[in-house]
Design a protein around this motif. Structure first.
Motif, PDB file in Angstrom:
ATOM      1  N   ILE A 100       0.871  -1.043  -0.045  1.00 38.94           N
ATOM      2  CA  ILE A 100       0.054  -0.090   0.200  1.00 38.94           C
ATOM      3  C   ILE A 100       0.778   1.257  -0.180  1.00 38.94           C
ATOM      4  N   ASP A 101       0.391   2.180  -0.822  1.00 37.75           N
ATOM      5  CA  ASP A 101       1.636   3.332  -1.019  1.00 37.75           C
ATOM      6  C   ASP A 101       1.747   4.083   0.216  1.00 37.75           C
ATOM      7  N   GLY A 102       3.053   4.218   0.555  1.00 35.92           N
ATOM      8  CA  GLY A 102       3.435   4.900   1.793  1.00 35.92           C
ATOM      9  C   GLY A 102       3.760   3.955   2.839  1.00 35.92           C
ATOM     10  N   GLN A 103       3.523   2.721   2.868  1.00 38.27           N
ATOM     11  CA  GLN A 103       3.914   1.612   3.687  1.00 38.27           C
ATOM     12  C   GLN A 103       5.446   1.264   3.577  1.00 38.27           C
ATOM     13  N   GLU A 104       6.036   0.971   4.493  1.00 34.82           N
ATOM     14  CA  GLU A 104       7.565   0.380   4.390  1.00 34.82           C
ATOM     15  C   GLU A 104       7.572  -0.771   3.780  1.00 34.82           C
ATOM     16  N   THR A 105       8.497  -1.111   2.883  1.00 34.88           N
ATOM     17  CA  THR A 105       8.833  -2.266   2.317  1.00 34.88           C
ATOM     18  C   THR A 105      10.081  -2.804   2.472  1.00 34.88           C
ATOM     19  N   ALA A 106      10.582  -3.955   2.343  1.00 33.39           N
ATOM     20  CA  ALA A 106      11.815  -4.497   2.674  1.00 33.39           C
ATOM     21  C   ALA A 106      12.745  -4.639   1.633  1.00 33.39           C
ATOM     22  N   VAL A 107      12.291  -4.179   0.275  1.00 32.94           N
ATOM     23  CA  VAL A 107      12.679  -4.305  -0.881  1.00 32.94           C
ATOM     24  C   VAL A 107      12.921  -3.028  -1.388  1.00 32.94           C
ATOM     25  N   MET A 108      14.121  -2.511  -2.072  1.00 33.72           N
ATOM     26  CA  MET A 108      14.108  -1.074  -2.581  1.00 33.72           C
ATOM     27  C   MET A 108      14.139  -1.061  -4.056  1.00 33.72           C
ATOM     28  N   GLY A 109      14.475  -2.180  -4.783  1.00 34.41           N
ATOM     29  CA  GLY A 109      14.394  -2.601  -6.261  1.00 34.41           C
ATOM     30  C   GLY A 109      15.627  -2.777  -6.922  1.00 34.41           C
ATOM     31  N   THR A 110      15.820  -2.881  -7.916  1.00 30.23           N
ATOM     32  CA  THR A 110      16.793  -3.393  -8.834  1.00 30.23           C
ATOM     33  C   THR A 110      17.963  -2.154  -9.480  1.00 30.23           C
ATOM     34  N   ALA A 111      19.043  -2.230  -9.368  1.00 24.74           N
ATOM     35  CA  ALA A 111      19.846  -0.854  -9.444  1.00 24.74           C
ATOM     36  C   ALA A 111      19.317  -0.265 -11.107  1.00 24.74           C
ATOM     37  N   GLU A 112      19.491  -0.972 -11.979  1.00 24.01           N
ATOM     38  CA  GLU A 112      18.979  -0.424 -13.399  1.00 24.01           C
ATOM     39  C   GLU A 112      17.802   0.002 -13.569  1.00 24.01           C
ATOM     40  N   TRP A 113      17.023  -0.192 -12.571  1.00 26.17           N
ATOM     41  CA  TRP A 113      15.498   0.013 -12.635  1.00 26.17           C
ATOM     42  C   TRP A 113      14.897   1.147 -11.643  1.00 26.17           C
ATOM     43  N   MET A 114      16.103   1.580 -10.536  1.00 31.84           N
ATOM     44  CA  MET A 114      15.458   2.250  -9.481  1.00 31.84           C
ATOM     45  C   MET A 114      15.439   3.922 -10.031  1.00 31.84           C
ATOM     46  N   ALA A 115      14.604   4.688  -9.082  1.00 32.94           N
ATOM     47  CA  ALA A 115      14.658   6.214  -9.449  1.00 32.94           C
ATOM     48  C   ALA A 115      15.730   6.449  -8.513  1.00 32.94           C
ATOM     49  N   PRO A 116      16.276   7.557  -8.863  1.00 32.19           N
ATOM     50  CA  PRO A 116      17.546   7.944  -8.377  1.00 32.19           C
ATOM     51  C   PRO A 116      17.616   8.245  -6.644  1.00 32.19           C
ATOM     52  N   GLU A 117      16.100   8.689  -6.239  1.00 29.60           N
ATOM     53  CA  GLU A 117      15.885   9.218  -4.954  1.00 29.60           C
ATOM     54  C   GLU A 117      15.981   7.788  -4.067  1.00 29.60           C
ATOM     55  N   VAL A 118      15.519   6.693  -4.681  1.00 35.64           N
ATOM     56  CA  VAL A 118      15.347   5.452  -3.969  1.00 35.64           C
ATOM     57  C   VAL A 118      16.907   4.847  -3.943  1.00 35.64           C
ATOM     58  N   ALA A 119      17.608   5.097  -5.009  1.00 36.66           N
ATOM     59  CA  ALA A 119      18.986   4.310  -5.111  1.00 36.66           C
ATOM     60  C   ALA A 119      19.855   5.209  -3.902  1.00 36.66           C
ATOM     61  N   LEU A 120      19.490   6.438  -3.810  1.00 33.04           N
ATOM     62  CA  LEU A 120      20.434   7.229  -2.826  1.00 33.04           C
ATOM     63  C   LEU A 120      20.028   7.291  -1.574  1.00 33.04           C
ATOM     64  N   ASN A 121      18.966   6.351  -1.284  1.00 29.93           N
ATOM     65  CA  ASN A 121      18.288   6.336   0.166  1.00 29.93           C
ATOM     66  C   ASN A 121      17.648   7.521   0.628  1.00 29.93           C
ATOM     67  N   ARG A 122      17.360   8.528  -0.444  1.00 29.59           N
ATOM     68  CA  ARG A 122      16.611   9.769  -0.013  1.00 29.59           C
ATOM     69  C   ARG A 122      14.987   9.664   0.216  1.00 29.59           C
ATOM     70  N   SER A 123      14.550   8.367  -0.394  1.00 29.79           N
ATOM     71  CA  SER A 123      13.106   8.328  -0.373  1.00 29.79           C
ATOM     72  C   SER A 123      13.040   6.719  -0.590  1.00 29.79           C
ATOM     73  N   PRO A 124      11.858   6.274   0.027  1.00 32.64           N
ATOM     74  CA  PRO A 124      11.554   4.889  -0.149  1.00 32.64           C
ATOM     75  C   PRO A 124      10.903   4.598  -1.273  1.00 32.64           C
ATOM     76  N   PRO A 125      10.655   3.317  -1.930  1.00 32.28           N
ATOM     77  CA  PRO A 125       9.762   3.260  -3.098  1.00 32.28           C
ATOM     78  C   PRO A 125       8.323   3.734  -2.853  1.00 32.28           C
ATOM     79  N   ASP A 126       7.980   4.371  -3.904  1.00 36.31           N
ATOM     80  CA  ASP A 126       6.329   4.641  -3.785  1.00 36.31           C
ATOM     81  C   ASP A 126       5.935   4.898  -5.176  1.00 36.31           C
ATOM     82  N   GLN A 127       4.996   5.598  -5.374  1.00 39.91           N
ATOM     83  CA  GLN A 127       4.096   5.793  -6.536  1.00 39.91           C
ATOM     84  C   GLN A 127       4.947   6.643  -7.604  1.00 39.91           C
ATOM     85  N   HIS A 128       5.475   7.484  -6.874  1.00 41.58           N
ATOM     86  CA  HIS A 128       6.410   8.476  -7.882  1.00 41.58           C
ATOM     87  C   HIS A 128       7.575   7.768  -8.088  1.00 41.58           C
TER      88      HIS A 128
END
Length: 438
Positions: A159-187
């Motif tokens: 559910i958007d906004g909830q914490e997740t244990a998985v951040m994603g895969t390097a090639e397909w991650m948004a920069p803010e997630v890869a840099l640990n500035r924001s968790p994965p979400d709809q953005h």
């Protein structure tokens, strides 16, 4: 034997594969055969189990998702897993198997349909309040003939906004997630979607170009630098430091960009991978992607000579078939919401007048394009509605009554229900005085 929360008993048939989070088996019950993913034990196991339980209770967003159906335990082995539908691998294939030549390539129609289905599916997921969080090309399979898709490995959806244990895969991650500035979400899903769409259309990665070709060790540190810390789009019009053009190793990507991607699609990618890299608010929205691929769906055309599927680009001058080089016979477009390439056998729809309607709402045919009975290569537009249309050409007004038709000429204007459509030659729109002054 595996036992589901539903009380169903599942018998092991064979092992299908394994990954970082677990192994997948083919299992059988009295209701048929299914896939079962057995999750690896770890510190986040209980959290993941609760997450999957929520997905099962809330239900699948749509048929494109290979969604968890039943939580299971093993009668002798500790741990848990879940049951999901089996994928027909005779029909659906991963992108990697297509790229390596193990499966047929999709034609342009299938590419457009697959892109639209992916955007529709993610839109439905977001409308249900979910975030995918780990969207990548590895989660996607497509039917190269029809363009239909399936998304699997959906156990990281939250559910958007909830914490997740998985951040994603390097090639397909948004920069803010890869840099640990924001968790994965709809953005971040929007950024991952743009990466996958670019990969589908060019077979490349948007941040791989001249600069990345110089990297000797393509490890996680290098990926973090070029994908997240200092990404430069390989077709950035204002920064050629990482361009794909002129690089022999990237010529396939360049050719697909030039030949397959219409100008409007190129603009969307440029926005996604320049302004949208750091500014989440400038990312291409799902409604914009859906509108773009819906328009492209109406611009597909089989070559009259060889039947190869081509994609008409309203912003480009007429060109020959991509396969045989013969003329495609399209000279005009009707510009309204988007553009409709003028050729016999196609319909003018409510979409061309007012854009996308509500999901599931059928398109209404307003008019039909037919061969001109006397002028070779020309088309007439027939009014299929119950109301007259105004048709203006060369400074004169005419009425197209219900059931009647008029020849389409460059420079003409059609007014339907108070909305105006323009008939124009293929090619860039003329610059306005305001645009010239910029």
């Amino acid at each position: 034997m595996f036992i589901g929360q539903s009380g169903t008993r599942y018998q092991f048939v064979e092992r299908l594969g394994s990954g970082g989070q677990g192994a997948v088996y083919r299992v059988r019950s009295g209701e048929g055969e299914f896939a079962l993913k057995w999750c690896r034990p770890g510190p986040n196991a209980e959290k993941q189990r609760q997450q999957i339980q929520t997905l099962i209770q809330r239900g699948s967003p749509g048929p494109e998702f290979i969604w968890p159906q039943d939580l299971v335990v093993h009668e002798r082995q500790p741990g848990f897993g879940y049951v999901m539908p089996l994928i027909d691998t005779r029909r659906f294939s991963t992108i990697n198997r297509i790229l390596c030549g193990a499966r047929p390539q999709p034609d342009l129609r299938a590419l457009v349909v697959a892109s639209l289905r992916l955007c529709d599916a993610l839109d439905e997921l977001h409308q249900r309040g979910y975030a995918y969080c780990d969207l990548s090309s590895s989660n996607l399979m497509l039917d190269a003939h029809s363009g239909e898709i399936v998304l699997f490995d959906n156990d990281n959806v939250v559910i958007d906004g909830q914490e997740t244990a998985v951040m994603g895969t390097a090639e397909w991650m948004a920069p803010e997630v890869a840099l640990n500035r924001s968790p994965p979400d709809q953005h971040s899903d929007l950024y991952s979607l743009a990466l996958i769409l670019f990969h589908l259309w060019t077979w490349g990665h948007p941040m791989e170009g001249r600069a990345t070709l110089q990297v000797r060790c393509w490890d996680l540190r290098a990926k973090r630098r070029f994908y997240a810390e200092a990404p430069v789009f390989c077709f950035d019009p204002n920064d050629s430091s990482n361009t794909a053009e002129g690089e022999e190793a990237l010529q396939l990507i360049v050719r697909r960009w030039q030949l397959l991607c219409p100008v409007r699609l190129q603009r969307a990618f440029r926005r996604a991978f320049t302004e949208g890299v750091k500014d989440e608010g400038r990312r291409v929205r799902l409604s914009q992607w859906r509108d773009l691929f819906t328009e492209m769906l109406h611009q597909l055309l089989p070559c009259p000579s060889c039947q190869f599927i081509n994609l008409i680009d309203p912003a480009q001058r007429p060109r020959g078939c991509l396969k045989c080089g013969n003329p495609l016979g399209v000279q005009l477009v009707i510009r309204g919401h988007g553009a409709l390439a003028v050729r016999p056998g196609v319909s003018l729809l409510t979409y061309h007048l007012q854009g996308l309607g509500k999901k599931g709402e059928p398109e209404v045919v307003l008019g039909s394009l037919e061969r001109h009975p006397q002028a070779a290569g020309a088309c007439i537009l027939r009014n299929n509605t119950q109301d007259p249309w105004r048709y203006r050409v060369d400074g004169k007004d005419y009425s197209i009554e219900p059931g009647q038709a008029r020849a389409l000429l460059a420079g003409a204007e059609i007014e339907i229900a108070g909305r105006r459509l323009a008939v124009a030659e293929l090619g860039p729109r003329p610059e306005t005085a305001k645009q010239r002054g910029r």
